[in-house]
Design an enzyme around this catalytic site. Structure first.
Site, PDB file in Angstrom:
ATOM      1  N   GLY A   1     -35.076  36.991 -35.922  1.00  0.00           N
ATOM      2  CA  GLY A   1     -35.232  35.558 -36.159  1.00  0.00           C
ATOM      3  C   GLY A   1     -36.177  35.033 -35.099  1.00  0.00           C
ATOM      4  O   GLY A   1     -35.869  35.091 -33.902  1.00  0.00           O
TER       5      GLY A   1
ATOM      6  N   PHE B   1     -36.617  28.726 -33.534  1.00  0.00           N
ATOM      7  CA  PHE B   1     -36.481  28.064 -32.229  1.00  0.00           C
ATOM      8  C   PHE B   1     -35.622  28.872 -31.257  1.00  0.00           C
ATOM      9  O   PHE B   1     -36.017  29.119 -30.120  1.00  0.00           O
ATOM     10  CB  PHE B   1     -35.898  26.660 -32.402  1.00  0.00           C
ATOM     11  CG  PHE B   1     -36.904  25.687 -32.941  1.00  0.00           C
ATOM     12  CD1 PHE B   1     -37.887  25.168 -32.130  1.00  0.00           C
ATOM     13  CD2 PHE B   1     -36.867  25.305 -34.278  1.00  0.00           C
ATOM     14  CE1 PHE B   1     -38.837  24.271 -32.619  1.00  0.00           C
ATOM     15  CE2 PHE B   1     -37.810  24.418 -34.792  1.00  0.00           C
ATOM     16  CZ  PHE B   1     -38.796  23.901 -33.951  1.00  0.00           C
TER      17      PHE B   1
ATOM     18  N   GLY C   1     -34.614  32.084 -31.542  1.00  0.00           N
ATOM     19  CA  GLY C   1     -35.121  33.441 -31.342  1.00  0.00           C
ATOM     20  C   GLY C   1     -36.339  33.492 -30.427  1.00  0.00           C
ATOM     21  O   GLY C   1     -36.411  34.333 -29.520  1.00  0.00           O
TER      22      GLY C   1
ATOM     23  N   ASP D   1     -39.089  38.699 -37.749  1.00  0.00           N
ATOM     24  CA  ASP D   1     -38.804  37.591 -38.672  1.00  0.00           C
ATOM     25  C   ASP D   1     -39.361  37.970 -40.038  1.00  0.00           C
ATOM     26  O   ASP D   1     -40.269  38.805 -40.135  1.00  0.00           O
ATOM     27  CB  ASP D   1     -39.441  36.285 -38.176  1.00  0.00           C
ATOM     28  CG  ASP D   1     -38.781  35.049 -38.775  1.00  0.00           C
ATOM     29  OD1 ASP D   1     -38.037  34.348 -38.060  1.00  0.00           O
ATOM     30  OD2 ASP D   1     -38.994  34.774 -39.990  1.00  0.00           O
TER      31      ASP D   1
ATOM     32  N   ARG E   1     -28.038  24.656 -38.998  1.00  0.00           N
ATOM     33  CA  ARG E   1     -27.230  23.581 -39.584  1.00  0.00           C
ATOM     34  C   ARG E   1     -28.043  22.300 -39.637  1.00  0.00           C
ATOM     35  O   ARG E   1     -28.713  21.941 -38.672  1.00  0.00           O
ATOM     36  CB  ARG E   1     -25.986  23.375 -38.716  1.00  0.00           C
ATOM     37  CG  ARG E   1     -24.979  22.440 -39.320  1.00  0.00           C
ATOM     38  CD  ARG E   1     -23.632  22.630 -38.653  1.00  0.00           C
ATOM     39  NE  ARG E   1     -23.731  22.550 -37.200  1.00  0.00           N
ATOM     40  CZ  ARG E   1     -22.941  21.794 -36.452  1.00  0.00           C
ATOM     41  NH1 ARG E   1     -22.033  21.034 -37.010  1.00  0.00           N
ATOM     42  NH2 ARG E   1     -23.052  21.793 -35.141  1.00  0.00           N
TER      43      ARG E   1
ATOM     44  N   ARG F   1     -20.314  23.645 -41.251  1.00  0.00           N
ATOM     45  CA  ARG F   1     -20.574  25.041 -40.906  1.00  0.00           C
ATOM     46  C   ARG F   1     -20.242  25.976 -42.054  1.00  0.00           C
ATOM     47  O   ARG F   1     -20.923  26.973 -42.268  1.00  0.00           O
ATOM     48  CB  ARG F   1     -19.736  25.450 -39.685  1.00  0.00           C
ATOM     49  CG  ARG F   1     -20.433  25.133 -38.420  1.00  0.00           C
ATOM     50  CD  ARG F   1     -19.657  25.454 -37.190  1.00  0.00           C
ATOM     51  NE  ARG F   1     -20.313  24.765 -36.083  1.00  0.00           N
ATOM     52  CZ  ARG F   1     -21.367  25.237 -35.451  1.00  0.00           C
ATOM     53  NH1 ARG F   1     -21.875  26.392 -35.781  1.00  0.00           N
ATOM     54  NH2 ARG F   1     -21.924  24.564 -34.474  1.00  0.00           N
TER      55      ARG F   1
ATOM     56  N   VAL G   1     -25.811  35.327 -32.666  1.00  0.00           N
ATOM     57  CA  VAL G   1     -26.020  33.906 -32.344  1.00  0.00           C
ATOM     58  C   VAL G   1     -25.963  33.054 -33.621  1.00  0.00           C
ATOM     59  O   VAL G   1     -25.632  31.873 -33.590  1.00  0.00           O
ATOM     60  CB  VAL G   1     -27.382  33.698 -31.623  1.00  0.00           C
ATOM     61  CG1 VAL G   1     -27.644  32.238 -31.308  1.00  0.00           C
ATOM     62  CG2 VAL G   1     -27.439  34.518 -30.335  1.00  0.00           C
TER      63      VAL G   1
ATOM     64  N   HIS H   1     -16.312  28.559 -32.544  1.00  0.00           N
ATOM     65  CA  HIS H   1     -17.467  27.712 -32.236  1.00  0.00           C
ATOM     66  C   HIS H   1     -17.479  26.644 -33.315  1.00  0.00           C
ATOM     67  O   HIS H   1     -17.673  26.934 -34.474  1.00  0.00           O
ATOM     68  CB  HIS H   1     -18.734  28.567 -32.309  1.00  0.00           C
ATOM     69  CG  HIS H   1     -19.962  27.870 -31.842  1.00  0.00           C
ATOM     70  ND1 HIS H   1     -20.005  27.121 -30.696  1.00  0.00           N
ATOM     71  CD2 HIS H   1     -21.204  27.828 -32.362  1.00  0.00           C
ATOM     72  CE1 HIS H   1     -21.228  26.650 -30.537  1.00  0.00           C
ATOM     73  NE2 HIS H   1     -21.976  27.055 -31.530  1.00  0.00           N
TER      74      HIS H   1
HETATM   75  N1  APR Z   1     -34.594  38.428 -41.256  1.00  0.00           N
HETATM   76  C1  APR Z   1     -35.239  37.937 -40.191  1.00  0.00           C
HETATM   77  N2  APR Z   1     -35.390  36.625 -39.955  1.00  0.00           N
HETATM   78  C2  APR Z   1     -34.874  35.780 -40.850  1.00  0.00           C
HETATM   79  C3  APR Z   1     -34.187  36.206 -42.000  1.00  0.00           C
HETATM   80  C4  APR Z   1     -34.058  37.611 -42.185  1.00  0.00           C
HETATM   81  N3  APR Z   1     -33.426  38.112 -43.233  1.00  0.00           N
HETATM   82  N4  APR Z   1     -33.806  35.101 -42.696  1.00  0.00           N
HETATM   83  C5  APR Z   1     -34.211  34.041 -41.996  1.00  0.00           C
HETATM   84  N5  APR Z   1     -34.867  34.429 -40.889  1.00  0.00           N
HETATM   85  C6  APR Z   1     -35.533  33.626 -39.877  1.00  0.00           C
HETATM   86  C7  APR Z   1     -36.271  32.418 -40.448  1.00  0.00           C
HETATM   87  O1  APR Z   1     -37.503  32.794 -41.028  1.00  0.00           O
HETATM   88  C8  APR Z   1     -36.454  31.560 -39.214  1.00  0.00           C
HETATM   89  O2  APR Z   1     -37.686  31.780 -38.569  1.00  0.00           O
HETATM   90  O3  APR Z   1     -34.592  33.061 -38.988  1.00  0.00           O
HETATM   91  C9  APR Z   1     -35.302  32.009 -38.297  1.00  0.00           C
HETATM   92  C10 APR Z   1     -34.333  30.893 -37.964  1.00  0.00           C
HETATM   93  O4  APR Z   1     -35.015  30.026 -37.153  1.00  0.00           O
HETATM   94  P1  APR Z   1     -34.823  28.437 -37.189  1.00  0.00           P
HETATM   95  O5  APR Z   1     -34.811  27.986 -38.611  1.00  0.00           O
HETATM   96  O6  APR Z   1     -35.800  27.841 -36.237  1.00  0.00           O
HETATM   97  O7  APR Z   1     -33.335  28.269 -36.646  1.00  0.00           O
HETATM   98  P2  APR Z   1     -32.854  28.265 -35.117  1.00  0.00           P
HETATM   99  O8  APR Z   1     -32.809  26.871 -34.622  1.00  0.00           O
HETATM  100  O9  APR Z   1     -33.618  29.290 -34.368  1.00  0.00           O
HETATM  101  O10 APR Z   1     -31.349  28.753 -35.306  1.00  0.00           O
HETATM  102  C11 APR Z   1     -31.044  30.084 -35.666  1.00  0.00           C
HETATM  103  O11 APR Z   1     -28.991  30.169 -34.464  1.00  0.00           O
HETATM  104  O12 APR Z   1     -27.837  28.534 -33.304  1.00  0.00           O
HETATM  105  C12 APR Z   1     -27.937  29.234 -34.494  1.00  0.00           C
HETATM  106  O13 APR Z   1     -27.155  27.639 -36.137  1.00  0.00           O
HETATM  107  C13 APR Z   1     -28.264  28.321 -35.668  1.00  0.00           C
HETATM  108  O14 APR Z   1     -27.791  29.976 -37.347  1.00  0.00           O
HETATM  109  C14 APR Z   1     -28.833  29.305 -36.658  1.00  0.00           C
HETATM  110  C15 APR Z   1     -29.550  30.302 -35.747  1.00  0.00           C
END
Ligand code: APR
Length: 314
Positions: A10, A13, A15, A34, A83, A89, A119, A176
């Site tokens: 991921g 933000f 990651g 990603d 979220r 959730r 996470v 959480h």
């Molecule tokens: N494989 C890899 N990456 C993926 C996949 C997958 N199968 N599916 C989604 N993603 C990626 C998305 O492309 C995106 O870039 O996961 C990333 C999530 O990033 P954001 O949308 O910016 O979310 P973020 O704020 O980083 O939160 C990620 O952490 O705190 C928790 O609740 C939050 O579950 C969420 C996670």
């Protein structure tokens, strides 16, 4: 000798900030994965180019598949949908359950003995999915929630007392989310119980703010959720594992009878070292804290059963 390899799944933000912190601390070479084409590669290159300025030489590489994770010692999983305001959730259960299932199977194909720090939300249930899908021993799967919730609680206590966050000792247990259990009985500032410095009613308000700490940020940001503190929390856990620091941290672990709770992923104090969750500490809780922990566990257990059915895992 090759440097140790750390995966971050991921590149959003949480990651990308996690990758940044891992690189800055030179904990190893980082592989950022990603599904979005070009995005992890672009962020990785940007992080490599920050190295000469910040003075780190960790390599950061972006990828859209898992092959470059071969031999990774530790993988932090942040993939998922964040979220959104007004979203419960449990709304995220199905979509993030499926993502977690795919991600963990992909990692296990190339790094079958990697330690996993989860996470993605809903956190406790995602730990269950990761453990079931990976087949890893329970000490090698650990969830990041308590360290973040504790940091929020500590920040609020320090703001209230007008003192340094360094002197706050506090702990948040349980799931959480709304059912988390910030301990008031053991919270202290330089050894002084906070209950001697903050009224019971005010302390309850701070506990309530902690409980809704994630939502407060979601409401302010409008789009997306918190990432500075979540990534800092995940990296402090990674550091304790990779450097075998054996820090005592509240982490989401599989309970097998501790605190009277069975087969449920709940935040409890653990010793985190090179063997992952090396020990779960059973501390004395007040009757109401114990009751709150058990009710928090009950809601996680229901989520585990729900997701197991949704995505067909045992
Ligand atoms: N494989 C890899 N990456 C993926 C996949 C997958 N199968 N599916 C989604 N993603 C990626 C998305 O492309 C995106 O870039 O996961 C990333 C999530 O990033 P954001 O949308 O910016 O979310 P973020 O704020 O980083 O939160 C990620 O952490 O705190 C928790 O609740 C939050 O579950 C969420 C996670």
């Amino acid at each position: 000798m090759a440097r140790r390899k750390i995966g971050v799944i991921g590149g959003g933000f949480v990651g990308s900030t996690t990758a940044q912190r891992l690189a800055e601390k030179e904990l190893g070479d980082v592989i950022l994965v990603d599904i979005l084409e070009g995005m992890p590669q672009g962020k990785a290159l940007d992080l490599v180019q920050a190295g000469p300025i910040c003075g780190y030489d960790s390599n950061v590489q972006g990828a859209n598949d898992y092959s470059s994770l071969e031999g990774a010692e530790l993988v932090v999983i942040t993939a998922g949908m964040p979220r959104k305001p007004g979203m419960d959730r449990s709304d995220l259960l199905r979509v993030n359950g499926e993502i977690q299932q795919k991600v963990v199977s992909g990692i296990m194909e190339v790094a079958p003995s990697a330690m996993l720090i989860i996470v993605s939300n809903p956190l406790d249930v995602m730990c269950f999915v990761a453990h079931q899908v990976s087949g890893l021993p329970k000490n090698k799967v650990v969830g990041m929630a308590g360290v973040l919730d504790t940091a929020r609680y500590s920040a609020f206590l320090a703001m209230e007392l007008g003192c340094s966050v360094r002197d706050i000792q506090a702990m948040v247990l349980g799931g959480h989310g709304d059912s988390m259990v910030p301990l008031t009985s053991t919270a202290s500032v330089s050894g002084i119980p906070v209950s001697q410095l903050i009224s019971e009613q005010r302390l309850e308000e701070l506990v309530d703010r902690t409980r809704h700490g994630g939502a407060e940020i979601v409401n302010l940001l409008k789009t997306g959720s918190a990432y500075y503190a979540p990534s800092a929390a995940a990296v402090s856990m990674a550091e304790s594992i990779l450097l075998d620091q054996k820090r005592v941290m509240p982490c989401c672990s599989l309970l097998t009878g501790q605190y009277g709770i069975e087969d449920t992923w709940v935040g409890v104090p653990v010793i985190l070292g090179s063997d992952g969750v090396e020990k779960i500490l059973e501390v004395e809780l007040s009757a109401s804290e114990r009751e709150a922990l058990q009710s928090s566990a009950a809601s996680v257990l229901a989520g585990q059963a729900e997701v197991a059915q949704m995505i067909s895992i045992a």
